[in-house]
Design a protein around this motif. Sequence first.
Motif, PDB file in Angstrom:
ATOM      1  N   VAL A 194       4.139   0.820  -9.199  1.00 28.11           N
ATOM      2  CA  VAL A 194       4.131   2.081  -8.537  1.00 28.11           C
ATOM      3  C   VAL A 194       3.310   1.572  -7.149  1.00 28.11           C
ATOM      4  O   VAL A 194       4.164   1.675  -5.976  1.00 28.11           O
ATOM      5  CB  VAL A 194       3.385   3.280  -9.190  1.00 28.11           C
ATOM      6  N   ASN A 195       2.463   1.131  -6.980  1.00 26.20           N
ATOM      7  CA  ASN A 195       1.362   0.792  -5.935  1.00 26.20           C
ATOM      8  C   ASN A 195       2.249  -0.206  -5.136  1.00 26.20           C
ATOM      9  O   ASN A 195       2.285  -0.045  -3.758  1.00 26.20           O
ATOM     10  CB  ASN A 195       0.230   0.219  -6.279  1.00 26.20           C
ATOM     11  N   THR A 196       2.846  -1.245  -5.871  1.00 24.26           N
ATOM     12  CA  THR A 196       3.646  -2.291  -5.089  1.00 24.26           C
ATOM     13  C   THR A 196       4.863  -1.723  -4.661  1.00 24.26           C
ATOM     14  O   THR A 196       5.107  -2.016  -3.480  1.00 24.26           O
ATOM     15  CB  THR A 196       4.118  -3.524  -6.021  1.00 24.26           C
TER      16      THR A 196
ATOM     17  N   LEU B  46       1.419  -7.415   6.053  1.00 27.31           N
ATOM     18  CA  LEU B  46       1.438  -6.909   4.846  1.00 27.31           C
ATOM     19  C   LEU B  46       2.467  -7.312   3.872  1.00 27.31           C
ATOM     20  O   LEU B  46       2.177  -7.573   2.584  1.00 27.31           O
ATOM     21  CB  LEU B  46       1.722  -5.167   4.859  1.00 27.31           C
ATOM     22  N   GLY B  47       3.599  -7.789   4.461  1.00 22.64           N
ATOM     23  CA  GLY B  47       4.586  -8.037   3.541  1.00 22.64           C
ATOM     24  C   GLY B  47       4.254  -9.539   3.074  1.00 22.64           C
ATOM     25  O   GLY B  47       4.622 -10.066   2.045  1.00 22.64           O
TER      26      GLY B  47
ATOM     27  N   ALA C   9      -6.252  -8.895  -1.467  1.00 19.69           N
ATOM     28  CA  ALA C   9      -6.143  -8.615   0.091  1.00 19.69           C
ATOM     29  C   ALA C   9      -5.231  -7.848   0.570  1.00 19.69           C
ATOM     30  O   ALA C   9      -5.583  -7.424   1.757  1.00 19.69           O
ATOM     31  CB  ALA C   9      -5.637 -10.306   0.478  1.00 19.69           C
ATOM     32  N   LEU C  10      -4.086  -7.556  -0.153  1.00 24.52           N
ATOM     33  CA  LEU C  10      -3.310  -6.532   0.280  1.00 24.52           C
ATOM     34  C   LEU C  10      -3.842  -5.071   0.340  1.00 24.52           C
ATOM     35  O   LEU C  10      -3.688  -4.514   1.297  1.00 24.52           O
ATOM     36  CB  LEU C  10      -2.075  -6.469  -0.647  1.00 24.52           C
ATOM     37  N   GLY C  11      -4.738  -4.931  -0.478  1.00 24.09           N
ATOM     38  CA  GLY C  11      -5.636  -3.561  -0.489  1.00 24.09           C
ATOM     39  C   GLY C  11      -6.152  -3.873   0.554  1.00 24.09           C
ATOM     40  O   GLY C  11      -6.370  -2.487   1.393  1.00 24.09           O
ATOM     41  N   TRP C  12      -7.176  -4.553   0.893  1.00 23.39           N
ATOM     42  CA  TRP C  12      -8.188  -4.583   1.917  1.00 23.39           C
ATOM     43  C   TRP C  12      -7.440  -4.494   3.215  1.00 23.39           C
ATOM     44  O   TRP C  12      -7.806  -3.660   4.270  1.00 23.39           O
ATOM     45  CB  TRP C  12      -8.965  -5.870   2.001  1.00 23.39           C
TER      46      TRP C  12
ATOM     47  N   ASN D 276      -3.527   4.094  -1.087  1.00 21.44           N
ATOM     48  CA  ASN D 276      -2.756   2.936  -1.834  1.00 21.44           C
ATOM     49  C   ASN D 276      -3.552   1.912  -1.716  1.00 21.44           C
ATOM     50  O   ASN D 276      -3.483   0.901  -2.779  1.00 21.44           O
ATOM     51  CB  ASN D 276      -1.383   2.944  -1.051  1.00 21.44           C
ATOM     52  N   GLY D 277      -4.341   1.329  -0.506  1.00 22.95           N
ATOM     53  CA  GLY D 277      -5.082   0.259  -0.662  1.00 22.95           C
ATOM     54  C   GLY D 277      -6.219   0.342  -1.638  1.00 22.95           C
ATOM     55  O   GLY D 277      -6.562  -0.923  -2.373  1.00 22.95           O
ATOM     56  N   LEU D 278      -6.682   1.311  -1.778  1.00 16.92           N
ATOM     57  CA  LEU D 278      -7.869   1.404  -2.820  1.00 16.92           C
ATOM     58  C   LEU D 278      -7.420   1.323  -4.221  1.00 16.92           C
ATOM     59  O   LEU D 278      -7.926   0.723  -5.118  1.00 16.92           O
ATOM     60  CB  LEU D 278      -8.529   2.752  -2.708  1.00 16.92           C
TER      61      LEU D 278
END
Length: 137
Positions: free
Chosen positions: A6-8, A64-65, A75-78, A118-120
């Motif tokens: 879901v997050n992805t 992001l991609g 890293a994507l979350g940050w 979403n990042g968190l």
Amino acid sequence: MSLKKVNTAVAAAFILFILWFGMEFILSPETTAPGFGLPSWPSGDGDGFLIIKGIRDVVLALVLGILLVTGHRRALGWVLLVEALAAYGDMATVLAHHGSVATALGVHCLTATLMGVNGLLIMCDPRKVAAAPATPA
């Protein structure tokens, strides 16, 4: 469907949205600008700044991609957290220039908040990293 999927999927949706929005500002700034929430069109050669905004958005989406495709979830979350600051900055710009409060809050603030959440969530992946096996010296 797992929380990770879901997050992805949400991250992928943000990437596509930011990429689309950035391309709109590059290809057609005069028709895209009113949706940004500012009260007036820039005078003179001010449309160049809108194209710069579009390039910024495209670059943010590409970063992001790349992180999503390469599987660098932490890293994507940050980066989602940091890039949310750009949307909060857009909100502040619209409000500071007496633009649409509804657009500032309903588009920019909501987008930034959802990106941050979403990042968190991506960074709080409950999976444990396996410890390296101890090898005798």
